[in-house]
Design an enzyme around this catalytic site. Structure first.
Site, PDB file in Angstrom:
ATOM      1  N   ASN A  11     -32.397  44.713 -15.759  1.00 46.39           N
ATOM      2  CA  ASN A  11     -33.321  45.137 -14.705  1.00 46.39           C
ATOM      3  C   ASN A  11     -34.608  44.356 -14.927  1.00 46.39           C
ATOM      4  OD1 ASN A  11     -35.055  46.377 -12.921  1.00 46.39           O
ATOM      5  ND2 ASN A  11     -34.672  48.451 -13.634  1.00 46.39           N
ATOM      6  N   ARG A  93     -29.754  44.651 -11.452  1.00 45.79           N
ATOM      7  CA  ARG A  93     -30.352  45.480 -10.418  1.00 45.79           C
ATOM      8  C   ARG A  93     -31.133  44.568  -9.475  1.00 45.79           C
ATOM      9  NH1 ARG A  93     -35.931  48.690 -10.325  1.00 45.79           N
ATOM     10  NH2 ARG A  93     -35.616  49.893  -8.420  1.00 45.79           N
ATOM     11  N   HIS A 182     -33.790  53.227  -4.448  1.00 45.66           N
ATOM     12  CA  HIS A 182     -33.265  54.103  -5.499  1.00 45.66           C
ATOM     13  C   HIS A 182     -31.803  54.476  -5.227  1.00 45.66           C
ATOM     14  CE1 HIS A 182     -37.674  55.614  -6.117  1.00 45.66           C
ATOM     15  NE2 HIS A 182     -37.422  54.590  -6.939  1.00 45.66           N
ATOM     16  N   ARG A 243     -48.425  55.449  -4.638  1.00 48.52           N
ATOM     17  CA  ARG A 243     -48.153  55.199  -3.225  1.00 48.52           C
ATOM     18  C   ARG A 243     -48.414  56.451  -2.410  1.00 48.52           C
ATOM     19  NH1 ARG A 243     -42.476  53.092  -4.891  1.00 48.52           N
ATOM     20  NH2 ARG A 243     -42.938  51.021  -5.742  1.00 48.52           N
ATOM     21  N   GLU A 392     -28.893  55.058 -13.911  1.00 51.66           N
ATOM     22  CA  GLU A 392     -28.720  53.899 -13.048  1.00 51.66           C
ATOM     23  C   GLU A 392     -28.014  52.759 -13.759  1.00 51.66           C
ATOM     24  OE1 GLU A 392     -32.359  53.422 -10.207  1.00 51.66           O
ATOM     25  OE2 GLU A 392     -33.076  54.466 -12.002  1.00 51.66           O
TER      26      GLU A 392
END
Length: 408
Positions: A11, A93, A182, A243, A392
């Protein structure tokens, strides 16, 4: 095709690389680690072998090539050489795959060019993902490199959920639609939740709440995503660490025309200086909770705004699904912040949604049900509320290994 059973999952971020080496025979971690501050002073590599002592080294990593070579060296020191025939594939990823990449994909020059073409809709993520792929291909040009896309799980959404209500020609020309992110986590957690209920994923409707520094919600019906909170970019939806999540688009025009902010300044404001950070000065939920408990009004308001948005999405996705079998909290905040779970479900008892304070307070790295006894009917709660740790990396490894084993 390699007869190996191990997959190295990478990743790659703009200044970091997370990695795990997983044996697909049993899903065990052979090694894991993190390289951070790539291209910056004070680089650090943290490596953990299976059942071993964590090793940390401080050194400069001028680029991702140097970082991955250092990772290869750490693996080799544990007898897990990157050249080993036991390595079946490297899984990457990739954040944005657009509409073209709906499944794990073997990386070719053409695929890499398409991922590069998507940089304008994922400017913070896809460039780093591309760099990781390019460096890994250079290190092992003979090994299958598999891209697993964050957006892939959401590409099956019905068109009425994916479309924004703007001029279709403009939207199509500029590829404006809801993509979601996600996805690897939402896919893994929705399946794991079905297993926790002892059911097939095709029989279960789940609301997944992936809550970390970034946060997203999804409505999963019978194993298929039918709605998700993030949109064209990861900015839309829930309140996050930095965010804003949902905001009236008119705010952008107002800040530009009246406030005199440039487009880049507004972008920076909404993505990096909003959310919890913008509301109270801290983007770490642990600090927000600590300050709130001590009576800090700004932190308390930030927490209340955060959970109010969560409740809105739970209610909206209940309506989208029609029947909800489970709500699954996952990721750093979702798995560890009991006050968030309690507040997000408070007042929803009429919908069959609640958490038991004692069960909710238990800390564990295992999937677990936190629904209270008083909502149980026929041996099961009307809506099972669960904490389901995400994985993940394992999901990426599974998808990469399955593709390679299928002879792609």
């Amino acid at each position: 095709m390699s007869e190996g059973t191990r997959v190295l999952v990478l990743n790659a971020g703009s200044s970091s690389v997370k990695y795990q080496l997983i044996d697909m025979l049993d899903g065990s971690r052979q090694a894991s680690g993190l390289v951070e501050r790539i291209g910056e002073p004070g680089g650090r590599l943290v490596h953990t072998p299976p059942g071993g002592q964590r090793r940390e080294s401080l050194q400069a990593f001028p680029d991702h090539g140097a970082a991955l070579k250092a990772v290869a060296g750490e693996l080799a020191a544990d007898g897990l050489d990157l050249d080993s025939p036991e390595l079946a594939a490297i899984g990457h990823r990739v954040v944005h795959g657009g509409l073209r990449f709906t499944e794990p994909t073997l990386v070719t020059d053409e695929v890499l060019a398409e991922i590069r073409r998507l940089i304008p809709v994922a400017p913070l993520h896809n460039p780093a993902n591309i760099t990781g792929i390019e460096v890994a291909r250079a290190l092992r040009p003979d090994l299958p490199q598999v891209a697993v896309f964050d957006t892939a799980f959401h590409t099956g959404m019905p068109e009425h959920a994916a479309r924004y209500a703007i001029d279709r020609q403009v939207a199509d020309e500029h590829r404006v639609r809801r993509y979601g992110f996600h996805g690897t986590s939402h896919q893994y957690v929705s399946r794991a939740t079905a297993r926790l209920l002892g059911k097939d994923p095709a029989e279960v409707n789940v609301i997944v709440l992936h809550l970390g520094n970034g946060g997203s919600a999804s409505a999963v019906a019978g194993g298929r995503c039918v709605e998700t909170s993030m949109g064209l970019t990861p900015l839309e939806g829930l309140v996050m660490g930095t965010r804003s999540g949902d905001v009236d688009a008119g705010v952008v025009f107002h800040l530009h025309r009246v406030g005199g902010l440039s487009v880049d300044e507004i972008d920076d404001l909404l993505n990096r200086r909003s959310g919890l950070l913008g509301l109270c000065g801290d983007n770490d939920m642990r600090e927000v909770l600590r300050r709130s408990e001590e009576g800090d009004a700004d932190a308390r308001l930030a927490f209340e705004v955060y959970v109010h948005r969560l409740r809105k999405y739970i209610g909206a996705y209940y309506a989208v699904l029609g029947r909800v079998d489970a709500i699954a909290f996952t990721a750093g905040v979702g798995e560890n912040a009991a006050p968030v779970r309690a507040a997000a479900t408070a007042g929803l008892e009429a919908l069959g949604i609640a958490v038991d304070p004692a069960l909710n307070s238990i800390r564990s790295d295992r999937a677990r049900v936190i629904s209270p006894e008083f909502l149980r009917t026929g041996g099961a709660p009307r809506v099972t509320v669960a904490v389901v740790p995400t994985d993940e990396e394992l999901e990426i490894a599974r998808q990469a290994f399955a593709l390679v084993r299928a002879g792609a």
